[in-house]
Design a protein around this motif. Structure first.
Motif, PDB file in Angstrom:
ATOM      1  N   LEU A 152      51.162 -48.295  14.279  1.00 27.49           N
ATOM      2  CA  LEU A 152      50.028 -48.507  15.180  1.00 27.49           C
ATOM      3  C   LEU A 152      50.382 -47.904  16.538  1.00 27.49           C
ATOM      4  CD1 LEU A 152      49.963 -50.802  12.948  1.00 27.49           C
ATOM      5  CD2 LEU A 152      48.644 -52.136  14.592  1.00 27.49           C
ATOM      6  N   ASN A 153      49.737 -46.805  16.871  1.00 27.21           N
ATOM      7  CA  ASN A 153      50.057 -46.080  18.095  1.00 27.21           C
ATOM      8  C   ASN A 153      48.901 -46.209  19.093  1.00 27.21           C
ATOM      9  OD1 ASN A 153      50.987 -44.343  20.047  1.00 27.21           O
ATOM     10  ND2 ASN A 153      50.764 -42.485  18.829  1.00 27.21           N
ATOM     11  N   LYS A 154      49.172 -46.889  20.201  1.00 27.38           N
ATOM     12  CA  LYS A 154      48.140 -46.996  21.242  1.00 27.38           C
ATOM     13  C   LYS A 154      48.093 -45.676  22.004  1.00 27.38           C
ATOM     14  CE  LYS A 154      48.601 -49.142  25.201  1.00 27.38           C
ATOM     15  NZ  LYS A 154      48.735 -50.155  26.280  1.00 27.38           N
ATOM     16  N   THR A 155      46.952 -44.990  21.919  1.00 26.02           N
ATOM     17  CA  THR A 155      46.845 -43.654  22.516  1.00 26.02           C
ATOM     18  C   THR A 155      46.018 -43.622  23.791  1.00 26.02           C
ATOM     19  OG1 THR A 155      44.944 -43.189  21.073  1.00 26.02           O
ATOM     20  CG2 THR A 155      47.130 -42.503  20.284  1.00 26.02           C
ATOM     21  N   ASN A 156      45.272 -44.696  24.051  1.00 25.99           N
ATOM     22  CA  ASN A 156      44.461 -44.682  25.273  1.00 25.99           C
ATOM     23  C   ASN A 156      44.116 -46.107  25.698  1.00 25.99           C
ATOM     24  OD1 ASN A 156      42.945 -43.271  27.358  1.00 25.99           O
ATOM     25  ND2 ASN A 156      41.115 -44.020  26.316  1.00 25.99           N
ATOM     26  N   GLU A 157      44.134 -46.325  27.016  1.00 30.29           N
ATOM     27  CA  GLU A 157      43.725 -47.603  27.608  1.00 30.29           C
ATOM     28  C   GLU A 157      42.760 -47.282  28.741  1.00 30.29           C
ATOM     29  OE1 GLU A 157      43.451 -51.580  27.867  1.00 30.29           O
ATOM     30  OE2 GLU A 157      45.196 -50.858  26.747  1.00 30.29           O
ATOM     31  N   ASP A 158      41.480 -47.523  28.514  1.00 34.26           N
ATOM     32  CA  ASP A 158      40.449 -47.219  29.516  1.00 34.26           C
ATOM     33  C   ASP A 158      40.061 -48.522  30.209  1.00 34.26           C
ATOM     34  OD1 ASP A 158      38.144 -46.541  30.950  1.00 34.26           O
ATOM     35  OD2 ASP A 158      37.631 -44.958  29.518  1.00 34.26           O
ATOM     36  N   ASN A 159      40.638 -48.737  31.394  1.00 34.66           N
ATOM     37  CA  ASN A 159      40.377 -49.980  32.121  1.00 34.66           C
ATOM     38  C   ASN A 159      38.975 -50.027  32.713  1.00 34.66           C
ATOM     39  OD1 ASN A 159      42.980 -51.079  31.701  1.00 34.66           O
ATOM     40  ND2 ASN A 159      43.808 -49.756  33.323  1.00 34.66           N
ATOM     41  N   VAL A 160      38.386 -48.855  32.949  1.00 37.79           N
ATOM     42  CA  VAL A 160      37.037 -48.817  33.515  1.00 37.79           C
ATOM     43  C   VAL A 160      36.012 -49.241  32.468  1.00 37.79           C
ATOM     44  CG1 VAL A 160      35.266 -47.359  34.558  1.00 37.79           C
ATOM     45  CG2 VAL A 160      37.683 -47.022  35.157  1.00 37.79           C
TER      46      VAL A 160
END
Length: 441
Positions: A259-267
């Motif tokens: 499981l690879n987290k590739t993006n975290e969009d806080n907006v």
């Protein structure tokens, strides 16, 4: 663990199968009401039968036994269809009904037989060389076909009807899963503890395997860490194929997921995961590899406003990944495991690729007996290769003796003097030796 899994799959895959070109002639006596499409279908079927018969005879397979089993099974398959047709047409009530019944029966039976068993899957490609009819008897039709036969598919087809091996039913399936996180922690999956996430996926897989997998087993057990370690140690010690037992008892299904987290969009409050993985299914007693595969990458981008919902969506995506692969388990498990076993000892091995090259060579020449060869053990410059196969061991032994003198990777297979027939050594080929002499001078 990823490297270990890849090495395992690489070492114990079945080698390539050669192909062959054969010619066949189909003959069919048509009736005036038969259309050209129907006639061509029957001629192709008869041509394929002759081609496959020739190829089975070439491979040393019992073509007469195969076609007898084929005909017997087809008759059993078609019997209820014929009975249903009788109920509809009622041939006993009038001559017209009898005529209608016989016409419909002929058409339905010939159509069904041309499709039964999907024998055409053993034909990789074909070309129609000639299609003609007799000048004296116009309804006598002929077709000449040249076809490339896929020997692996042919032997699979042969074994599916002959059933020369049998397998006991499986009582249990042990599900072993390994979830690896990349660029993330378990809190990124929406849970506090690893088990909060993995147990949900494992429980869904367990339920699916019992209810929808068609495996026919009575119990699925999610393995604990100690059993998973035992499984991995056996692979690491290269013990697959080492045992000569072949009775089935339990299944091991090992699943690796990353499981690879590739993006975290806080907006936008969205988090994206790329999930990849692979699996292998084994018979636990024989260590025979029943199935293996790589899952295509799944990409999920979900809202993080509700972490519980985020976790559920991610788990649901992962749960669905292997279902299309595992749907074939029932057919795979019902196929016979080769019941015979031989082991070859080889000295002067340079590296693992030498052993794999010999295994591939055995898989190619052993296609008749559906041989599966794989590395049992590699210690220093000595290797052991295990071979599972169907049929007479003396015939397989003679096939293996025929490999002595063959060249692989610039080395020649040689028998060891005063040793058994399955003790070999590798020596540099004459050409390779000459090159070494030139370089030294």
């Amino acid at each position: 663990m990823k490297k270990l899994f890849v090495l395992f799959v690489f070492l114990f895959s079945v080698g390539a199968y050669p192909q062959s070109v054969q010619e066949g002639e189909g003959r069919f006596f048509s009736k005036d009401e038969d259309n050209l499409v129907f006639i061509k279908q029957q001629l192709l079927y008869q041509s394929f039968k002759q081609i496959l018969t020739k190829e089975m005879d070439t491979l040393g397979l019992d073509s007469k036994a195969f076609w007898q089993r084929y005909e017997d099974q087809f008759e059993n398959y078609f019997k209820p269809i014929e009975e249903s047709l009788k109920e509809k047409t009622k041939p006993e009530e009038s001559a017209k009904n009898r005529t209608d019944f016989e016409k419909a029966l002929r058409t339905q039976k010939l159509n069904a037989q041309a499709r039964y068993g999907r024998i055409q899957r053993a034909i990789q490609s074909y070309s129609i060389k000639k299609m003609s009819r007799s000048p004296q008897v116009p309804n006598s039709r002929f077709m000449n076909v040249e076809a490339k036969v896929d020997r692996k598919n042919l032997t699979d087809l042969y074994m599916s009807f002959i059933k020369s091996g049998s397998r006991e039913g499986y009582a249990k399936l042990y599900l072993m899963t390994d979830f690896q996180l990349v660029n993330s922690t378990w809190s990124d999956t929406g849970v506090d503890l690893e088990s909060d996430f993995t147990s949900v996926v494992n429980d869904h897989w367990k339920k699916w395997l019992l209810e929808s997998g068609g495996v026919g087993i009575s119990e699925v057990i999610v393995a604990d860490n100690s059993l998973i370690s035992q499984f991995e140690n056996r692979i690491h010690r290269s013990e697959v194929l080492a045992t000569e037992q072949h009775e089935a008892g339990e299944l091991w299904l090992k699943v690796n997921l990353r499981l690879n987290k590739t993006n975290e969009d806080n907006v936008l409050q969205k988090r994206t995961f790329h999930v990849t993985g692979e699996y292998v299914l084994l018979d636990s007693q024989s260590n025979f590899v029943l199935d293996k595969g790589d899952f295509p990458t799944e990409i999920g981008s979900f809202s993080t406003q509700d972490l519980h919902q985020f976790s559920s969506q991610l788990a649901s995506m992962i749960y669905r990944m292997p279902v299309s692969f595992w749907g074939k388990f029932s057919q795979i498990i019902s196929s016979p495991i080769p019941s015979q076993f031989l082991k070859i000892k080889i000295s002067n091995i340079k590296n693992v690729s030498d052993a794999i090259a010999i295994s591939d060579l055995i898989n190619q020449i052993g296609v008749v007996k559906k041989a599966t060869a794989g590395l049992v053990r590699l210690r220093g410059n000595e290797a052991e290769i295990g071979i599972r196969f169907f049929g007479d061991g003396s015939e397989m032994l003679n096939m293996l003796k025929g490999l002595v003198g063959r060249e692989i990777q610039n080395q020649v297979i040689k028998s060891i003097e005063n040793a058994g027939p399955l003790e070999w050594s590798l020596s540099p080929s004459a050409e390779n030796s000459q090159e070494k002499v030139k370089s030294s001078t």
